[in-house]
Each structure stands twice: as structure tokens, then as C-alpha cells.
Design a protein around this motif. Structure first.
Motif, PDB file in Angstrom:
ATOM      1  N   GLY A   1      16.157  33.929 -26.268  1.00 26.73           N
ATOM      2  CA  GLY A   1      15.975  34.516 -27.585  1.00 26.73           C
ATOM      3  C   GLY A   1      15.027  33.733 -28.480  1.00 26.73           C
ATOM      4  O   GLY A   1      14.467  32.712 -28.088  1.00 26.73           O
ATOM      5  N   ASP A   2      14.878  34.244 -29.697  1.00 24.99           N
ATOM      6  CA  ASP A   2      13.935  33.661 -30.657  1.00 24.99           C
ATOM      7  C   ASP A   2      14.439  32.400 -31.340  1.00 24.99           C
ATOM      8  O   ASP A   2      13.652  31.609 -31.840  1.00 24.99           O
ATOM      9  CB  ASP A   2      13.588  34.689 -31.751  1.00 24.99           C
ATOM     10  CG  ASP A   2      12.740  35.821 -31.217  1.00 24.99           C
ATOM     11  OD1 ASP A   2      11.908  35.573 -30.325  1.00 24.99           O
ATOM     12  OD2 ASP A   2      12.914  36.956 -31.699  1.00 24.99           O
ATOM     13  N   GLU A   3      15.744  32.232 -31.400  1.00 22.13           N
ATOM     14  CA  GLU A   3      16.315  31.076 -32.098  1.00 22.13           C
ATOM     15  C   GLU A   3      17.344  30.373 -31.218  1.00 22.13           C
ATOM     16  O   GLU A   3      18.528  30.324 -31.554  1.00 22.13           O
ATOM     17  CB  GLU A   3      16.938  31.524 -33.420  1.00 22.13           C
ATOM     18  CG  GLU A   3      15.910  32.096 -34.388  1.00 22.13           C
ATOM     19  CD  GLU A   3      16.527  32.505 -35.713  1.00 22.13           C
ATOM     20  OE1 GLU A   3      17.578  31.936 -36.094  1.00 22.13           O
ATOM     21  OE2 GLU A   3      15.941  33.387 -36.363  1.00 22.13           O
ATOM     22  N   PRO A   4      16.867  29.792 -30.113  1.00 19.80           N
ATOM     23  CA  PRO A   4      17.822  29.134 -29.206  1.00 19.80           C
ATOM     24  C   PRO A   4      18.329  27.822 -29.797  1.00 19.80           C
ATOM     25  O   PRO A   4      17.675  27.187 -30.631  1.00 19.80           O
ATOM     26  CB  PRO A   4      16.988  28.866 -27.957  1.00 19.80           C
ATOM     27  CG  PRO A   4      15.593  28.708 -28.480  1.00 19.80           C
ATOM     28  CD  PRO A   4      15.497  29.680 -29.635  1.00 19.80           C
ATOM     29  N   THR A   5      19.497  27.437 -29.318  1.00 20.84           N
ATOM     30  CA  THR A   5      19.983  26.104 -29.655  1.00 20.84           C
ATOM     31  C   THR A   5      19.145  25.094 -28.874  1.00 20.84           C
ATOM     32  O   THR A   5      18.430  25.457 -27.927  1.00 20.84           O
ATOM     33  CB  THR A   5      21.462  25.941 -29.257  1.00 20.84           C
ATOM     34  OG1 THR A   5      21.556  26.021 -27.826  1.00 20.84           O
ATOM     35  CG2 THR A   5      22.339  27.002 -29.919  1.00 20.84           C
ATOM     36  N   LEU A   6      19.252  23.855 -29.248  1.00 16.91           N
ATOM     37  CA  LEU A   6      18.536  22.811 -28.515  1.00 16.91           C
ATOM     38  C   LEU A   6      18.981  22.793 -27.056  1.00 16.91           C
ATOM     39  O   LEU A   6      18.161  22.658 -26.150  1.00 16.91           O
ATOM     40  CB  LEU A   6      18.753  21.443 -29.168  1.00 16.91           C
ATOM     41  CG  LEU A   6      18.080  20.264 -28.470  1.00 16.91           C
ATOM     42  CD1 LEU A   6      16.565  20.466 -28.380  1.00 16.91           C
ATOM     43  CD2 LEU A   6      18.417  18.962 -29.185  1.00 16.91           C
ATOM     44  N   ALA A   7      20.259  22.979 -26.814  1.00 15.99           N
ATOM     45  CA  ALA A   7      20.769  22.978 -25.437  1.00 15.99           C
ATOM     46  C   ALA A   7      20.181  24.152 -24.643  1.00 15.99           C
ATOM     47  O   ALA A   7      19.766  23.984 -23.492  1.00 15.99           O
ATOM     48  CB  ALA A   7      22.291  23.048 -25.439  1.00 15.99           C
ATOM     49  N   GLN A   8      20.129  25.343 -25.238  1.00 20.26           N
ATOM     50  CA  GLN A   8      19.554  26.502 -24.554  1.00 20.26           C
ATOM     51  C   GLN A   8      18.074  26.293 -24.265  1.00 20.26           C
ATOM     52  O   GLN A   8      17.596  26.606 -23.171  1.00 20.26           O
ATOM     53  CB  GLN A   8      19.730  27.764 -25.406  1.00 20.26           C
ATOM     54  CG  GLN A   8      21.145  28.251 -25.508  1.00 20.26           C
ATOM     55  CD  GLN A   8      21.252  29.383 -26.517  1.00 20.26           C
ATOM     56  OE1 GLN A   8      20.655  29.347 -27.586  1.00 20.26           O
ATOM     57  NE2 GLN A   8      22.034  30.405 -26.160  1.00 20.26           N
ATOM     58  N   LEU A   9      17.366  25.787 -25.245  1.00 16.60           N
ATOM     59  CA  LEU A   9      15.930  25.536 -25.087  1.00 16.60           C
ATOM     60  C   LEU A   9      15.682  24.513 -23.977  1.00 16.60           C
ATOM     61  O   LEU A   9      14.809  24.700 -23.129  1.00 16.60           O
ATOM     62  CB  LEU A   9      15.335  25.052 -26.407  1.00 16.60           C
ATOM     63  CG  LEU A   9      13.845  24.767 -26.427  1.00 16.60           C
ATOM     64  CD1 LEU A   9      13.041  26.007 -26.091  1.00 16.60           C
ATOM     65  CD2 LEU A   9      13.436  24.235 -27.795  1.00 16.60           C
ATOM     66  N   THR A  10      16.472  23.459 -23.968  1.00 22.53           N
ATOM     67  CA  THR A  10      16.326  22.414 -22.951  1.00 22.53           C
ATOM     68  C   THR A  10      16.603  22.969 -21.562  1.00 22.53           C
ATOM     69  O   THR A  10      15.829  22.734 -20.621  1.00 22.53           O
ATOM     70  CB  THR A  10      17.279  21.239 -23.255  1.00 22.53           C
ATOM     71  OG1 THR A  10      16.967  20.731 -24.546  1.00 22.53           O
ATOM     72  CG2 THR A  10      17.140  20.133 -22.225  1.00 22.53           C
ATOM     73  N   ARG A  11      17.676  23.743 -21.410  1.00 25.50           N
ATOM     74  CA  ARG A  11      18.003  24.309 -20.100  1.00 25.50           C
ATOM     75  C   ARG A  11      16.907  25.273 -19.638  1.00 25.50           C
ATOM     76  O   ARG A  11      16.533  25.285 -18.464  1.00 25.50           O
ATOM     77  CB  ARG A  11      19.366  25.006 -20.139  1.00 25.50           C
ATOM     78  CG  ARG A  11      20.527  24.018 -20.173  1.00 25.50           C
ATOM     79  CD  ARG A  11      21.862  24.702 -19.918  1.00 25.50           C
ATOM     80  NE  ARG A  11      22.217  25.685 -20.928  1.00 25.50           N
ATOM     81  CZ  ARG A  11      22.889  25.417 -22.050  1.00 25.50           C
ATOM     82  NH1 ARG A  11      23.284  24.175 -22.305  1.00 25.50           N
ATOM     83  NH2 ARG A  11      23.178  26.383 -22.901  1.00 25.50           N
ATOM     84  N   ALA A  12      16.393  26.082 -20.554  1.00 22.64           N
ATOM     85  CA  ALA A  12      15.333  27.031 -20.184  1.00 22.64           C
ATOM     86  C   ALA A  12      14.076  26.294 -19.739  1.00 22.64           C
ATOM     87  O   ALA A  12      13.465  26.655 -18.722  1.00 22.64           O
ATOM     88  CB  ALA A  12      15.028  27.959 -21.363  1.00 22.64           C
ATOM     89  N   GLN A  13      13.668  25.275 -20.466  1.00 23.54           N
ATOM     90  CA  GLN A  13      12.470  24.513 -20.084  1.00 23.54           C
ATOM     91  C   GLN A  13      12.668  23.829 -18.735  1.00 23.54           C
ATOM     92  O   GLN A  13      11.751  23.802 -17.909  1.00 23.54           O
ATOM     93  CB  GLN A  13      12.116  23.482 -21.166  1.00 23.54           C
ATOM     94  CG  GLN A  13      11.611  24.077 -22.451  1.00 23.54           C
ATOM     95  CD  GLN A  13      10.240  24.722 -22.334  1.00 23.54           C
ATOM     96  OE1 GLN A  13       9.565  24.650 -21.307  1.00 23.54           O
ATOM     97  NE2 GLN A  13       9.811  25.367 -23.401  1.00 23.54           N
ATOM     98  N   MET A  14      13.864  23.278 -18.511  1.00 19.22           N
ATOM     99  CA  MET A  14      14.138  22.627 -17.226  1.00 19.22           C
ATOM    100  C   MET A  14      14.129  23.638 -16.087  1.00 19.22           C
ATOM    101  O   MET A  14      13.608  23.357 -15.002  1.00 19.22           O
ATOM    102  CB  MET A  14      15.467  21.871 -17.280  1.00 19.22           C
ATOM    103  CG  MET A  14      15.391  20.644 -18.185  1.00 19.22           C
ATOM    104  SD  MET A  14      16.949  19.758 -18.278  1.00 19.22           S
ATOM    105  CE  MET A  14      16.976  19.007 -16.662  1.00 19.22           C
ATOM    106  N   ALA A  15      14.687  24.814 -16.319  1.00 23.02           N
ATOM    107  CA  ALA A  15      14.712  25.845 -15.275  1.00 23.02           C
ATOM    108  C   ALA A  15      13.296  26.267 -14.900  1.00 23.02           C
ATOM    109  O   ALA A  15      12.954  26.360 -13.716  1.00 23.02           O
ATOM    110  CB  ALA A  15      15.530  27.048 -15.753  1.00 23.02           C
ATOM    111  N   ILE A  16      12.460  26.501 -15.899  1.00 22.72           N
ATOM    112  CA  ILE A  16      11.090  26.947 -15.641  1.00 22.72           C
ATOM    113  C   ILE A  16      10.276  25.837 -14.978  1.00 22.72           C
ATOM    114  O   ILE A  16       9.572  26.068 -13.995  1.00 22.72           O
ATOM    115  CB  ILE A  16      10.406  27.396 -16.951  1.00 22.72           C
ATOM    116  CG1 ILE A  16      11.138  28.596 -17.552  1.00 22.72           C
ATOM    117  CG2 ILE A  16       8.935  27.739 -16.700  1.00 22.72           C
ATOM    118  CD1 ILE A  16      10.793  28.842 -19.006  1.00 22.72           C
ATOM    119  N   GLY A  17      10.363  24.631 -15.511  1.00 21.90           N
ATOM    120  CA  GLY A  17       9.612  23.511 -14.948  1.00 21.90           C
ATOM    121  C   GLY A  17      10.046  23.179 -13.533  1.00 21.90           C
ATOM    122  O   GLY A  17       9.215  22.957 -12.648  1.00 21.90           O
TER     123      GLY A  17
END
Length: 178
Positions: free
Chosen positions: A130-146
Motif C-alpha cells: 500500500g501507499d502508507e506501509p509501516t516500517l516493518a511492512q516496507l522493510t519486508r517488501a524491500q527484502m522480498a524484492i531484493g
């Protein structure tokens, strides 16, 4: 023996360039060396590619086009595994380009690929969390993609289908969506 068609020669140039860059890095490979590897003159190489940057861009552009096409159909509410699967498939097809970039990150700046990659990642992150992720969501998404991208390169001996499943399982576990 008949002379190769222009498109065949351009493809031979791209193949030789990738092989040489894999060993030496993009800035350590001369255009003369590429021409010699292909068995053409340097002016003939310039007939096909006007500069080193144009040649490198011709290597990278299919990756850009493929990822853009893979992400185009997805919008809000997409299933994470489906989105990440499409991204995996596109990046896996071009893992030799990703490997080249990992060996020589200056390629990112040379062909302005960094902006495209940042755009893809932002789009995927937004679709995943989403547009306003928590820091934890953002971190998990970046790790998954990377991690997904890294696995397409660092595990070359693993069959594509098996790697795809393992990567998608790990990515969705990382996102806590499994």
C-alpha cells in the motif's frame, strides 16, 4: 560462407560484449577487443553501435522492456505471489544482465538503469503493502524484492521452476503472506 545479416552481427556483438564484461567489467573492455572477438573491424562495430553506452544500453533495454511489460497488468489488490512471480520470470530471463550489473554497478549509471529499477521496486512495494506501509511492512517488501532478484543470479545451477517456487515461498514468507 555467406556473410551474416546485420541483425545477426549485432547479436554476435552483444553476446561477445556480455562474455567479455563478465570477465573484465564494462570499463575494462575495449571496443576493439569486442570487434576482434566477433571477427569484425572496429568501424564495423561502430556501424551497429555508435558508442559503448549505446552497446551497453542495447544489452540492458530488453530487461527494461520485459520488466515493464510484466508489471503493466497489475494494479491494487493483486495477489503478491502472482506479482512477484511475474517479476521473477522477467528478471530470471535476463539474469545475465543482472549478473553483469552486480559485477559492475557502474552500468546502472551508464544507461540510467538505476531510475528504472527504483521505479519498479517502488511500484511493487506499493502494490504489495500500500501507499502508507509501516516500517516493518516496507522493510519486508524491500527484502522480498531484493532477495528475489539476487536469487536469479547467485543460484545458477538450480532449475528455473524449482528456484521460482523456492523464491516465491521465501518472498511471501518474508512478507508474512504465506
Amino acid at each position: 560462407m555467406p556473410r551474416p545479416r546485420t541483425s545477426e552481427t549485432a547479436e554476435r556483438i552483444r553476446t561477445a560484449t556480455l562474455e567479455l564484461i563478465a570477465v573484465k567489467g564494462v570499463h575494462q573492455v575495449s571496443l576493439r577487443e569486442i570487434a576482434e572477438r566477433v571477427g569484425i573491424t572496429k568501424p564495423a562495430l561502430y556501424y551497429h553501435f555508435g558508442s559503448r553506452e549505446e552497446l551497453v544500453r542495447s544489452l540492458v533495454q530488453p530487461l527494461i522492456d520485459d520488466v515493464e511489460a510484466a508489471l503493466a497488468p497489475f494494479g491494487p489488490g493483486v495477489a503478491a505471489r502472482e506479482l512477484l512471480g511475474a517479476y521473477f520470470d522477467a528478471t530470471y530471463r535476463h539474469r545475465d544482465i543482472t549478473a553483469m550489473i552486480m559485477r559492475d554497478p557502474s552500468v546502472l549509471a551508464m544507461v540510467d538503469l538505476a531510475a528504472a529499477v527504483a521505479g519498479w521496486r517502488q511500484r511493487i512495494v506499493t502494490l504489495l503493502v500500500g501507499d502508507e506501509p509501516t516500517l516493518a511492512q516496507l522493510t519486508r517488501a524491500q527484502m522480498a524484492i531484493g532477495g528475489l532478484g539476487d536469487c536469479t543470479v547467485v543460484m545458477p545451477g538450480v532449475p528455473a521452476a524449482a528456484l521460482r517456487e523456492a523464491v516465491l515461498d521465501a518472498a511471501t514468507d518474508t512478507l508474512r503472506l504465506a
